[in-house]
Design a protein around this motif. Structure first.
Motif, PDB file in Angstrom:
ATOM      1  N   LYS A  96      30.005  82.877 113.168  1.00  0.00           N
ATOM      2  CA  LYS A  96      30.748  84.025 112.638  1.00  0.00           C
ATOM      3  C   LYS A  96      32.207  83.946 113.090  1.00  0.00           C
ATOM      4  O   LYS A  96      32.689  84.786 113.846  1.00  0.00           O
ATOM      5  N   TRP A  97      32.917  82.958 112.593  1.00  0.00           N
ATOM      6  CA  TRP A  97      34.256  82.662 113.086  1.00  0.00           C
ATOM      7  C   TRP A  97      35.319  83.646 112.617  1.00  0.00           C
ATOM      8  O   TRP A  97      36.418  83.703 113.188  1.00  0.00           O
ATOM      9  N   ARG A  98      35.025  84.432 111.608  1.00  0.00           N
ATOM     10  CA  ARG A  98      36.044  85.337 111.065  1.00  0.00           C
ATOM     11  C   ARG A  98      36.419  86.464 112.020  1.00  0.00           C
ATOM     12  O   ARG A  98      37.406  87.174 111.799  1.00  0.00           O
ATOM     13  N   SER A  99      35.647  86.644 113.086  1.00  0.00           N
ATOM     14  CA  SER A  99      35.969  87.699 114.055  1.00  0.00           C
ATOM     15  C   SER A  99      37.082  87.290 115.012  1.00  0.00           C
ATOM     16  O   SER A  99      37.578  88.117 115.780  1.00  0.00           O
ATOM     17  N   ALA A 100      37.480  86.021 115.003  1.00  0.00           N
ATOM     18  CA  ALA A 100      38.504  85.537 115.929  1.00  0.00           C
ATOM     19  C   ALA A 100      39.907  85.800 115.380  1.00  0.00           C
ATOM     20  O   ALA A 100      40.118  85.888 114.168  1.00  0.00           O
ATOM     21  N   ARG A 101      40.851  85.911 116.292  1.00  0.00           N
ATOM     22  CA  ARG A 101      42.261  86.055 115.901  1.00  0.00           C
ATOM     23  C   ARG A 101      42.776  84.733 115.338  1.00  0.00           C
ATOM     24  O   ARG A 101      42.499  83.676 115.869  1.00  0.00           O
ATOM     25  N   ARG A 102      43.538  84.801 114.282  1.00  0.00           N
ATOM     26  CA  ARG A 102      44.078  83.584 113.681  1.00  0.00           C
ATOM     27  C   ARG A 102      45.420  83.231 114.309  1.00  0.00           C
ATOM     28  O   ARG A 102      46.318  84.066 114.392  1.00  0.00           O
ATOM     29  N   SER A 103      45.520  81.997 114.728  1.00  0.00           N
ATOM     30  CA  SER A 103      46.746  81.530 115.358  1.00  0.00           C
ATOM     31  C   SER A 103      47.857  81.372 114.332  1.00  0.00           C
ATOM     32  O   SER A 103      47.617  81.027 113.174  1.00  0.00           O
ATOM     33  N   SER A 104      49.081  81.588 114.794  1.00  0.00           N
ATOM     34  CA  SER A 104      50.254  81.338 113.952  1.00  0.00           C
ATOM     35  C   SER A 104      50.827  79.944 114.216  1.00  0.00           C
ATOM     36  O   SER A 104      51.890  79.601 113.697  1.00  0.00           O
ATOM     37  N   ASN A 105      50.112  79.136 115.001  1.00  0.00           N
ATOM     38  CA  ASN A 105      50.618  77.815 115.388  1.00  0.00           C
ATOM     39  C   ASN A 105      50.053  76.683 114.541  1.00  0.00           C
ATOM     40  O   ASN A 105      50.054  75.527 114.970  1.00  0.00           O
ATOM     41  N   VAL A 106      49.545  77.003 113.357  1.00  0.00           N
ATOM     42  CA  VAL A 106      49.061  75.976 112.432  1.00  0.00           C
ATOM     43  C   VAL A 106      50.193  75.600 111.488  1.00  0.00           C
ATOM     44  O   VAL A 106      50.806  76.466 110.856  1.00  0.00           O
ATOM     45  N   GLN A 107      50.476  74.314 111.409  1.00  0.00           N
ATOM     46  CA  GLN A 107      51.490  73.797 110.487  1.00  0.00           C
ATOM     47  C   GLN A 107      50.786  72.999 109.395  1.00  0.00           C
ATOM     48  O   GLN A 107      50.198  71.961 109.671  1.00  0.00           O
ATOM     49  N   ASP A 108      50.834  73.503 108.190  1.00  0.00           N
ATOM     50  CA  ASP A 108      50.109  72.884 107.076  1.00  0.00           C
ATOM     51  C   ASP A 108      51.055  72.022 106.259  1.00  0.00           C
ATOM     52  O   ASP A 108      51.908  72.535 105.545  1.00  0.00           O
ATOM     53  N   VAL A 109      50.919  70.700 106.395  1.00  0.00           N
ATOM     54  CA  VAL A 109      51.757  69.775 105.617  1.00  0.00           C
ATOM     55  C   VAL A 109      50.894  68.946 104.662  1.00  0.00           C
ATOM     56  O   VAL A 109      51.298  67.879 104.225  1.00  0.00           O
ATOM     57  N   ARG A 110      49.730  69.462 104.324  1.00  0.00           N
ATOM     58  CA  ARG A 110      48.865  68.749 103.384  1.00  0.00           C
ATOM     59  C   ARG A 110      49.548  68.623 102.030  1.00  0.00           C
ATOM     60  O   ARG A 110      50.223  69.529 101.576  1.00  0.00           O
ATOM     61  N   GLY A 111      49.355  67.478 101.421  1.00  0.00           N
ATOM     62  CA  GLY A 111      49.935  67.248 100.112  1.00  0.00           C
ATOM     63  C   GLY A 111      51.336  66.686 100.146  1.00  0.00           C
ATOM     64  O   GLY A 111      51.879  66.306  99.112  1.00  0.00           O
ATOM     65  N   ARG A 112      51.926  66.605 101.334  1.00  0.00           N
ATOM     66  CA  ARG A 112      53.250  66.011 101.443  1.00  0.00           C
ATOM     67  C   ARG A 112      53.125  64.546 101.792  1.00  0.00           C
ATOM     68  O   ARG A 112      52.250  64.166 102.576  1.00  0.00           O
ATOM     69  N   ARG A 113      53.977  63.738 101.248  1.00  0.00           N
ATOM     70  CA  ARG A 113      53.926  62.300 101.478  1.00  0.00           C
ATOM     71  C   ARG A 113      54.280  62.016 102.922  1.00  0.00           C
ATOM     72  O   ARG A 113      55.310  62.404 103.425  1.00  0.00           O
ATOM     73  N   GLY A 114      53.354  61.330 103.631  1.00  0.00           N
ATOM     74  CA  GLY A 114      53.615  60.971 105.016  1.00  0.00           C
ATOM     75  C   GLY A 114      53.592  62.146 105.966  1.00  0.00           C
ATOM     76  O   GLY A 114      54.075  62.077 107.079  1.00  0.00           O
ATOM     77  N   GLY A 115      52.997  63.283 105.528  1.00  0.00           N
ATOM     78  CA  GLY A 115      52.934  64.435 106.402  1.00  0.00           C
ATOM     79  C   GLY A 115      54.259  65.138 106.524  1.00  0.00           C
ATOM     80  O   GLY A 115      54.427  66.035 107.340  1.00  0.00           O
ATOM     81  N   GLY A 116      55.221  64.744 105.723  1.00  0.00           N
ATOM     82  CA  GLY A 116      56.513  65.416 105.727  1.00  0.00           C
ATOM     83  C   GLY A 116      56.870  65.756 104.311  1.00  0.00           C
ATOM     84  O   GLY A 116      56.018  66.126 103.524  1.00  0.00           O
ATOM     85  N   GLY A 117      58.114  65.602 103.942  1.00  0.00           N
ATOM     86  CA  GLY A 117      58.501  65.861 102.563  1.00  0.00           C
ATOM     87  C   GLY A 117      58.139  64.707 101.669  1.00  0.00           C
ATOM     88  O   GLY A 117      57.766  63.633 102.124  1.00  0.00           O
ATOM     89  N   GLY A 118      58.287  64.898 100.404  1.00  0.00           N
ATOM     90  CA  GLY A 118      57.947  63.855  99.453  1.00  0.00           C
ATOM     91  C   GLY A 118      59.103  62.952  99.132  1.00  0.00           C
ATOM     92  O   GLY A 118      59.066  62.207  98.177  1.00  0.00           O
ATOM     93  N   GLY A 119      60.177  63.023  99.920  1.00  0.00           N
ATOM     94  CA  GLY A 119      61.312  62.165  99.637  1.00  0.00           C
ATOM     95  C   GLY A 119      62.260  62.811  98.644  1.00  0.00           C
ATOM     96  O   GLY A 119      62.087  63.940  98.206  1.00  0.00           O
ATOM     97  N   LEU A 120      63.282  62.100  98.269  1.00  0.00           N
ATOM     98  CA  LEU A 120      64.297  62.619  97.369  1.00  0.00           C
ATOM     99  C   LEU A 120      63.741  62.720  95.953  1.00  0.00           C
ATOM    100  O   LEU A 120      63.251  61.750  95.397  1.00  0.00           O
ATOM    101  N   LYS A 121      63.826  63.928  95.358  1.00  0.00           N
ATOM    102  CA  LYS A 121      63.233  64.144  94.044  1.00  0.00           C
ATOM    103  C   LYS A 121      64.285  64.479  92.989  1.00  0.00           C
ATOM    104  O   LYS A 121      63.972  64.969  91.926  1.00  0.00           O
ATOM    105  N   LEU A 122      65.568  64.292  93.305  1.00  0.00           N
ATOM    106  CA  LEU A 122      66.607  64.595  92.336  1.00  0.00           C
ATOM    107  C   LEU A 122      66.549  63.632  91.154  1.00  0.00           C
ATOM    108  O   LEU A 122      66.353  62.437  91.323  1.00  0.00           O
ATOM    109  N   GLY A 123      66.767  64.171  89.948  1.00  0.00           N
ATOM    110  CA  GLY A 123      66.906  63.325  88.786  1.00  0.00           C
ATOM    111  C   GLY A 123      68.326  62.777  88.710  1.00  0.00           C
ATOM    112  O   GLY A 123      69.170  63.051  89.564  1.00  0.00           O
TER     113      GLY A 123
END
Length: 289
Positions: free
Chosen positions: A2-29
């Protein structure tokens, strides 16, 4: 669990979907690049310098489908689970440190996809969850939990919580100086591997710390359900050095152990879980593991 009773930390950094865990590089046309060049000439700035600044800004921006930079999507249960477990490790360890007259500094946890760049270097999802003492962050590709269940015979929400708590245990070792002592042995050319070696003792202590955390979290929330503890034990067994070596190379070589055997990992998790005492997790003082 029953994990929903715990306090949620603000120290999670979600970089899923970004290339290399950072930005996706330069995207200018081409039009965007031309505009930057013109602006640079008008301002007397180097266009390449401005393009570099644009790239840095884009690297800090979320992927198009994500939310604000560093914030997990609001409707993502997986990130909510991770934030809840991390929040509970913060609360438990803060209380333990405070009782000893010190202050706990929380680790940050980075969710990534595929590969990530940490202060300890680049890493892919293949290495599994890891803790980097150089930036005091835990890194997890959530696909590991799927592999843990499908290929290793572990899995389940409490098993996933055990893995997170184990990595946070390494953060505790960094704060208390244990990791520095093991690294000092390595720098002096000492052998840290082996079934009774310093590296295994360090990993087993992190397992014990995970059990200790689970002990206190259970007292706070009574959130464990039938089968939860078995999930963690099955996972500890599945990721024991002897289990993985037997599956990967057909034989067990104790002299090359780095994390401990299945039996050792189960034993030290149980010591932490049943006692709830930090002193009982001193694997370095144990004559036999």
């Amino acid at each position: 669990m029953k994990w929903r009773s715990a306090r949620r930390s603000s120290n999670v950094q979600d970089v899923r979907g970004r290339r290399g865990g950072g930005g996706g590089g330069l995207k200018l046309g081409l039009g965007g690049v031309a505009a930057v060049v013109v602006i640079g000439l008008l301002l007397g700035k180097s266009p390449m310098e401005l393009l570099g600044l644009v790239a840095q800004v884009q690297q800090q921006m979320p992927a198009e489908s994500g939310g604000p930079a560093g914030a997990p999507p609001a409707d993502d249960e997986a990130s909510q689970f991770v934030a809840s477990i991390l929040g509970e490790t913060e609360d438990v360890w803060s209380a333990i440190f405070q009782a000893s007259g010190s202050q706990y500094t929380p680790a940050k946890l980075v969710l990534f996809t595929g590969q990530v760049q940490s202060a300890c270097g680049g890493a892919s999802a293949a290495v599994g969850p890891f803790y980097c003492p150089a930036d005091q962050k835990v890194y997890i590709d959530l696909s590991f939990f799927e592999q843990m269940e499908r290929r290793l015979g572990g899995g389940g929400d409490f098993a996933e919580a055990y893995v997170i708590a184990h990595e946070v245990g390494h953060h505790v070792q960094t704060l208390t100086g244990t990791s520095a002592r093991v690294n000092d042995i390595r720098r002096r050319g000492g052998n840290v591997e082996g079934a009774q070696g310093p590296l295994v003792r360090q990993e087993l202590q992190a397992d014990c710390y995970a059990g200790l955390w689970a002990h206190h979290a259970q007292r706070r929330h009574a959130w464990l359900e039938p089968g939860d503890l078995e999930e963690a034990m099955n996972t500890a067994t599945a990721i024991g050095d002897d289990t993985l070596q037997r599956q990967g190379q057909g034989q067990v070589v104790p002299d090359s152990f780095t994390h401990g055997s299945a039996a050792q990992r189960v034993r030290w998790f149980r010591i932490g879980f049943e006692s709830g005492e930090v002193e009982r997790c001193d694997t370095f003082a144990a004559n036999s593991l």
